[in-house]
Structures are given as C-alpha cells and as structure tokens.
Design an enzyme around this catalytic site. Structure first.
Site, PDB file in Angstrom:
ATOM      1  N   GLU A  28       0.860  -1.192   0.000  1.00  0.00           N
ATOM      2  CA  GLU A  28       0.000   0.000   0.000  1.00  0.00           C
ATOM      3  C   GLU A  28       0.893   1.238   0.000  1.00  0.00           C
ATOM      4  O   GLU A  28       1.848   1.319   0.773  1.00  0.00           O
ATOM      5  CB  GLU A  28      -0.883   0.022   1.254  1.00  0.00           C
ATOM      6  CG  GLU A  28      -1.748   1.271   1.324  1.00  0.00           C
ATOM      7  CD  GLU A  28      -2.472   1.443   2.648  1.00  0.00           C
ATOM      8  OE1 GLU A  28      -3.395   0.666   2.921  1.00  0.00           O
ATOM      9  OE2 GLU A  28      -2.100   2.360   3.408  1.00  0.00           O
ATOM     10  N   ALA A  61      -9.780  12.474   0.262  1.00  0.00           N
ATOM     11  CA  ALA A  61     -10.576  13.485  -0.440  1.00  0.00           C
ATOM     12  C   ALA A  61      -9.724  14.748  -0.582  1.00  0.00           C
ATOM     13  O   ALA A  61      -8.772  14.953   0.169  1.00  0.00           O
ATOM     14  CB  ALA A  61     -11.829  13.770   0.365  1.00  0.00           C
ATOM     15  N   ARG A 116     -16.261   2.836   2.951  1.00  0.00           N
ATOM     16  CA  ARG A 116     -17.153   3.948   3.255  1.00  0.00           C
ATOM     17  C   ARG A 116     -16.359   5.179   3.630  1.00  0.00           C
ATOM     18  O   ARG A 116     -16.647   6.284   3.201  1.00  0.00           O
ATOM     19  CB  ARG A 116     -18.081   3.579   4.428  1.00  0.00           C
ATOM     20  CG  ARG A 116     -19.107   4.670   4.685  1.00  0.00           C
ATOM     21  CD  ARG A 116     -19.675   4.622   6.072  1.00  0.00           C
ATOM     22  NE  ARG A 116     -18.641   4.839   7.073  1.00  0.00           N
ATOM     23  CZ  ARG A 116     -18.819   4.677   8.373  1.00  0.00           C
ATOM     24  NH1 ARG A 116     -19.993   4.270   8.814  1.00  0.00           N
ATOM     25  NH2 ARG A 116     -17.842   4.891   9.223  1.00  0.00           N
ATOM     26  N   GLY A 117     -15.299   4.987   4.452  1.00  0.00           N
ATOM     27  CA  GLY A 117     -14.528   6.123   4.957  1.00  0.00           C
ATOM     28  C   GLY A 117     -15.046   6.552   6.317  1.00  0.00           C
ATOM     29  O   GLY A 117     -16.118   6.119   6.761  1.00  0.00           O
ATOM     30  N   ASP A 118     -14.253   7.366   6.994  1.00  0.00           N
ATOM     31  CA  ASP A 118     -14.643   7.867   8.324  1.00  0.00           C
ATOM     32  C   ASP A 118     -15.667   8.977   8.164  1.00  0.00           C
ATOM     33  O   ASP A 118     -15.550   9.823   7.268  1.00  0.00           O
ATOM     34  CB  ASP A 118     -13.417   8.415   9.064  1.00  0.00           C
ATOM     35  CG  ASP A 118     -12.491   7.301   9.509  1.00  0.00           C
ATOM     36  OD1 ASP A 118     -12.987   6.184   9.757  1.00  0.00           O
ATOM     37  OD2 ASP A 118     -11.273   7.547   9.591  1.00  0.00           O
ATOM     38  N   ALA A 133     -20.323   0.778   3.463  1.00  0.00           N
ATOM     39  CA  ALA A 133     -19.567   0.306   2.300  1.00  0.00           C
ATOM     40  C   ALA A 133     -20.322  -0.740   1.472  1.00  0.00           C
ATOM     41  O   ALA A 133     -20.110  -0.829   0.263  1.00  0.00           O
ATOM     42  CB  ALA A 133     -18.223  -0.250   2.761  1.00  0.00           C
ATOM     43  N   LYS A 173     -21.071  -6.847   2.710  1.00  0.00           N
ATOM     44  CA  LYS A 173     -20.182  -6.418   1.619  1.00  0.00           C
ATOM     45  C   LYS A 173     -19.864  -7.602   0.704  1.00  0.00           C
ATOM     46  O   LYS A 173     -19.783  -7.457  -0.502  1.00  0.00           O
ATOM     47  CB  LYS A 173     -18.878  -5.830   2.195  1.00  0.00           C
ATOM     48  CG  LYS A 173     -19.116  -4.621   3.108  1.00  0.00           C
ATOM     49  CD  LYS A 173     -17.855  -3.841   3.403  1.00  0.00           C
ATOM     50  CE  LYS A 173     -17.110  -4.310   4.622  1.00  0.00           C
ATOM     51  NZ  LYS A 173     -16.110  -3.322   5.111  1.00  0.00           N
TER      52      LYS A 173
HETATM   53  P1  FAD Z   1     -18.125  -0.150   6.554  1.00  0.00           P
HETATM   54  O1  FAD Z   1     -17.850  -1.508   6.053  1.00  0.00           O
HETATM   55  O2  FAD Z   1     -19.330   0.547   6.053  1.00  0.00           O
HETATM   56  O3  FAD Z   1     -18.186  -0.258   8.137  1.00  0.00           O
HETATM   57  C1  FAD Z   1     -18.223   0.886   8.964  1.00  0.00           C
HETATM   58  C2  FAD Z   1     -18.910   0.554  10.273  1.00  0.00           C
HETATM   59  O4  FAD Z   1     -20.324   0.431  10.068  1.00  0.00           O
HETATM   60  C3  FAD Z   1     -18.491  -0.772  10.883  1.00  0.00           C
HETATM   61  O5  FAD Z   1     -18.523  -0.637  12.273  1.00  0.00           O
HETATM   62  C4  FAD Z   1     -19.554  -1.736  10.416  1.00  0.00           C
HETATM   63  O6  FAD Z   1     -19.686  -2.853  11.278  1.00  0.00           O
HETATM   64  C5  FAD Z   1     -20.782  -0.864  10.414  1.00  0.00           C
HETATM   65  N1  FAD Z   1     -21.743  -1.244   9.374  1.00  0.00           N
HETATM   66  C6  FAD Z   1     -21.464  -1.629   8.117  1.00  0.00           C
HETATM   67  N2  FAD Z   1     -22.599  -1.858   7.414  1.00  0.00           N
HETATM   68  C7  FAD Z   1     -23.608  -1.590   8.257  1.00  0.00           C
HETATM   69  C8  FAD Z   1     -25.003  -1.612   8.110  1.00  0.00           C
HETATM   70  N3  FAD Z   1     -25.585  -1.945   6.945  1.00  0.00           N
HETATM   71  N4  FAD Z   1     -25.756  -1.266   9.186  1.00  0.00           N
HETATM   72  C9  FAD Z   1     -25.192  -0.901  10.358  1.00  0.00           C
HETATM   73  N5  FAD Z   1     -23.854  -0.860  10.545  1.00  0.00           N
HETATM   74  C10 FAD Z   1     -23.076  -1.193   9.512  1.00  0.00           C
HETATM   75  N6  FAD Z   1      -9.781   5.408   4.830  1.00  0.00           N
HETATM   76  C11 FAD Z   1      -9.559   6.424   3.944  1.00  0.00           C
HETATM   77  O7  FAD Z   1     -10.058   7.541   4.139  1.00  0.00           O
HETATM   78  N7  FAD Z   1      -8.789   6.227   2.811  1.00  0.00           N
HETATM   79  C12 FAD Z   1      -8.214   5.028   2.542  1.00  0.00           C
HETATM   80  O8  FAD Z   1      -7.520   4.870   1.529  1.00  0.00           O
HETATM   81  C13 FAD Z   1      -8.416   3.935   3.460  1.00  0.00           C
HETATM   82  N8  FAD Z   1      -7.868   2.716   3.247  1.00  0.00           N
HETATM   83  C14 FAD Z   1      -8.120   1.681   4.111  1.00  0.00           C
HETATM   84  C15 FAD Z   1      -7.574   0.413   3.848  1.00  0.00           C
HETATM   85  C16 FAD Z   1      -7.798  -0.649   4.705  1.00  0.00           C
HETATM   86  C17 FAD Z   1      -7.195  -2.011   4.389  1.00  0.00           C
HETATM   87  C18 FAD Z   1      -8.596  -0.460   5.875  1.00  0.00           C
HETATM   88  C19 FAD Z   1      -8.829  -1.610   6.819  1.00  0.00           C
HETATM   89  C20 FAD Z   1      -9.136   0.793   6.140  1.00  0.00           C
HETATM   90  C21 FAD Z   1      -8.926   1.876   5.278  1.00  0.00           C
HETATM   91  N9  FAD Z   1      -9.472   3.145   5.509  1.00  0.00           N
HETATM   92  C22 FAD Z   1      -9.234   4.186   4.616  1.00  0.00           C
HETATM   93  C23 FAD Z   1     -10.243   3.424   6.750  1.00  0.00           C
HETATM   94  C24 FAD Z   1     -11.775   3.268   6.549  1.00  0.00           C
HETATM   95  O9  FAD Z   1     -12.230   4.246   5.635  1.00  0.00           O
HETATM   96  C25 FAD Z   1     -12.440   3.432   7.920  1.00  0.00           C
HETATM   97  O10 FAD Z   1     -12.100   2.387   8.770  1.00  0.00           O
HETATM   98  C26 FAD Z   1     -13.965   3.666   7.897  1.00  0.00           C
HETATM   99  O11 FAD Z   1     -14.361   4.135   9.189  1.00  0.00           O
HETATM  100  C27 FAD Z   1     -14.808   2.421   7.608  1.00  0.00           C
HETATM  101  O12 FAD Z   1     -14.800   2.096   6.283  1.00  0.00           O
HETATM  102  P2  FAD Z   1     -15.404   0.645   5.838  1.00  0.00           P
HETATM  103  O13 FAD Z   1     -15.361   0.583   4.382  1.00  0.00           O
HETATM  104  O14 FAD Z   1     -14.774  -0.427   6.619  1.00  0.00           O
HETATM  105  O15 FAD Z   1     -16.920   0.858   6.334  1.00  0.00           O
END
Ligand code: FAD
Length: 290
Positions: A28, A61, A116-118, A133, A173
């Site tokens: 990465e 972003a 999804r992102g933070d 996500a 997902k």
């Molecule tokens: P999700 O999968 O949507 O999960 C987020 C939270 O919501 C989790 O607690 C999940 O359990 C919960 N959830 C999911 N779906 C639902 C639902 N339908 N109903 C209720 N709750 C739900 N961030 C960046 O900004 N840029 C990057 O390039 C980046 N790269 C990353 C690479 C890796 C390998 C990892 C592990 C993380 C990365 N992140 C990055 C951080 C990531 O954006 C954050 O951790 C973010 O808070 C969650 O994204 P996610 O896609 O895991 O979200």
C-alpha cells in the site's frame, strides 16, 4: 489481473533448488503530500524485485491529492503493476461516485478497494447518499466490471459494538459482490487467527489478506493506535521505549516474526502498509522470502 484470479492462482517459485508456493505480497502506498512523485517511484522501483501481486493506493478526499492519485495510477500501470486504488464514498453524491468509478475503469484498472470512509466530525451517516460500504460495493458491482476488495477489522471496527456484528456487516459487503478482504493492521496474530475463524464460521470464503505495518518509532506506534484502535503488544512498546534509536530495527524484527508465523499458518496474502518507505519492507521481505 483481477483479485479473484490473483488470490486463487498459485505461483510456484524456485528457491535454493526447491520449488515452493510463493506468498502473495502486495504493497500500500499513498499520494505524497508534497506531490513529489519521483521520490515515491524511486522507492517503488526498489520493491519490484519482490514481485508484488498488486499495489494499492490510498484515497484521500481533496483536489490536489486526487490529481496526484490519477497520475500515480497511470505511472504504476505503465510499469506493468496490477493496481487497486482505494475509494471512500462517504459524503459523495451518487453522481460523483459514478463518475469516479467510471474514470477508474476507463484507465484500464480492474480492481478497487471499496470503503465507506470515516464520518466527518459533527455529521452522521444518515446525511449521505451512501451510508455503509456494502451500498458502495453494490453500486460498483451494478455499474462496472471492477473486482472489489473490502476492509476487514480483526480487532473490530470502532463503530461496532462487537466483532460478531462487525462480521455480519462484513458479510453484507461480501453478498454485495466483494472478491477479497484486506484487513486493518494488527500486531497480535492470535487476534487475526480468531478473526479468520469467525469469518469462516459466518460462511465467508473469500481470501483474507493481512495488513502488516512495520513500526518506525514509538511516536508512530502511538499515532497508529489513535487512528486504528488496535492493540500494541506491551513487549513491543517496552522495547521501543528502551531502545528508541533502534526503532527501525525493532520494527523489522517484529514484522519479520509476525510474517513468518502468518506464512506458517497459511495466510492468503501479506499486504504491507509501506508508508512510502521501502527500507523496512525490503529487509522484512529479504528475511522471509530468501
Ligand atoms: P463499513 O464496512 O461501512 O463499516 C463501517 C462501520 O459500520 C463498521 O462498524 C460496520 O460494522 C458498520 N456497518 C457496516 N454496514 C452496516 C449496516 N448496513 N448497518 C449498520 N452498521 C453497519 N480510509 C480512507 O479515508 N482512505 C483510505 O484509503 C483507506 N484505506 C483503508 C484500507 C484498509 C485495508 C482499511 C482496513 C481501512 C482503510 N481506511 C481508509 C479506513 C476506513 O475508511 C475506515 O475504517 C472507515 O471508518 C470504515 O470504512 P469501511 O469501508 O470499513 O466501512
């Protein structure tokens, strides 16, 4: 090459007269804040000899970073790397997301890490077009032929009450069309093995690629804990406190042992968070591959 093919295909290599299955190594990188792409590429060239299955590029972003990102992706493609740009959808409209993923596909890219992102401070998910996500995965799956990676959290995502709910959400997902899971960094392999076990029990059979972050200093480790909420083994913290000048060496040694153990336990792939430095990752890979 697409994620499914990368992680299903076994690569046989010859080392010391013996043939064995080569571990799937990936890296990465992130768009440098100062925009100095040539420094980044000097480092990437040094990593080429480890034959990575892909290079992923983080997503942030912001206008300038986005411009660099496209340039970096094009350069990686020219160097014949398989790439996987990360993409976060939070706070973007459906139109913006559609444009981005089509731009990615038009570059000839086959993979994307759908995140999804933070959530920005003071906001909540209900304010956005995409809430989680799984909705992004579904959208990409409907609109493109991109192969989709998703994030997994061996120590549970901060917003989840417990690991079981988090894995249920991971399953959303997967059901929406993901092809591989890339984990958050972790330092305790037992936590990773427990996670893999729970993920498999939830009926998810996708490859789970472990996120490896070589530690660079005590300050670095503390920042990581703040950002990711993963636990740092006490022994590692103590070593870094005692021998701050040897931090890079300590990081290499720790990650080497961690990777040896993961490989012995049949991990699907090792994804190194390089932090745009090839020094430590090169030494770790020399230790584990040759
Ligand atoms: P999700 O999968 O949507 O999960 C987020 C939270 O919501 C989790 O607690 C999940 O359990 C919960 N959830 C999911 N779906 C639902 C639902 N339908 N109903 C209720 N709750 C739900 N961030 C960046 O900004 N840029 C990057 O390039 C980046 N790269 C990353 C690479 C890796 C390998 C990892 C592990 C993380 C990365 N992140 C990055 C951080 C990531 O954006 C954050 O951790 C973010 O808070 C969650 O994204 P996610 O896609 O895991 O979200």
């Amino acid at each position: 090459m697409e994620l499914k093919e990368i992680y299903e295909h076994k690569r046989i290599v010859q080392v010391g007269g013996y043939s064995h299955i080569s571990p799937k190594i990936s890296f990465e990188i992130f768009p440098p804040k100062d925009g100095n792409i040539s420094n980044l590429f000097d480092d990437i060239r040094l990593l080429k000899k480890y034959n990575p299955v892909l290079i992923s590029l983080t997503y942030g972003a912001g206008g300038k970073t986005q411009e660099f990102s496209l340039e970096i992706l094009k350069m990686l493609i020219d160097l014949e790397y398989t790439v996987m740009p990360h993409f976060t959808c939070v706070s973007l409209s459906r139109e913006q997301v559609a444009k981005h993923i089509i731009d990615i596909e038009n570059l000839g890219i086959e993979n994307i890490l759908a995140l999804r992102g933070d959530i920005p401070e003071g906001m909540n998910v209900s304010m956005f077009d995409f809430h989680y996500a799984n909705e992004l995965v579904d959208f990409i799956h409907q609109k493109t032929t991109l192969s989709i990676g998703v994030a997994g959290y061996p120590e549970c995502h901060i917003e989840s009450d417990n690991i079981y709910n988090d894995i249920e959400n991971l399953k959303r997902k997967v059901d929406a069309g993901a092809s591989a899971i890339f984990t958050q960094l972790f330092f305790d392999n037992d936590k990773f093995y427990r996670y893999v076990d729970l993920v498999r029990k939830a009926g998810i059979e996708l490859p789970i690629i472990s996120g490896i972050m070589p530690v660079r200093s005590l300050k670095h480790v503390k920042n990581m804990v703040n950002m990711t909420h993963v636990e740092i083994p006490q022994k590692l913290t103590e070593q870094l406190e005692k021998f701050p000048d040897d931090a890079l060496k300590i990081g290499i040694e720790f990650a080497t042992n961690q990777c040896h153990d993961l490989l012995d336990n049949g991990v699907d792939g090792l994804h190194f968070f390089t932090l745009n430095h090839s020094d430590q990752v090169s030494e770790i890979l020399d230790n584990i591959l040759f």
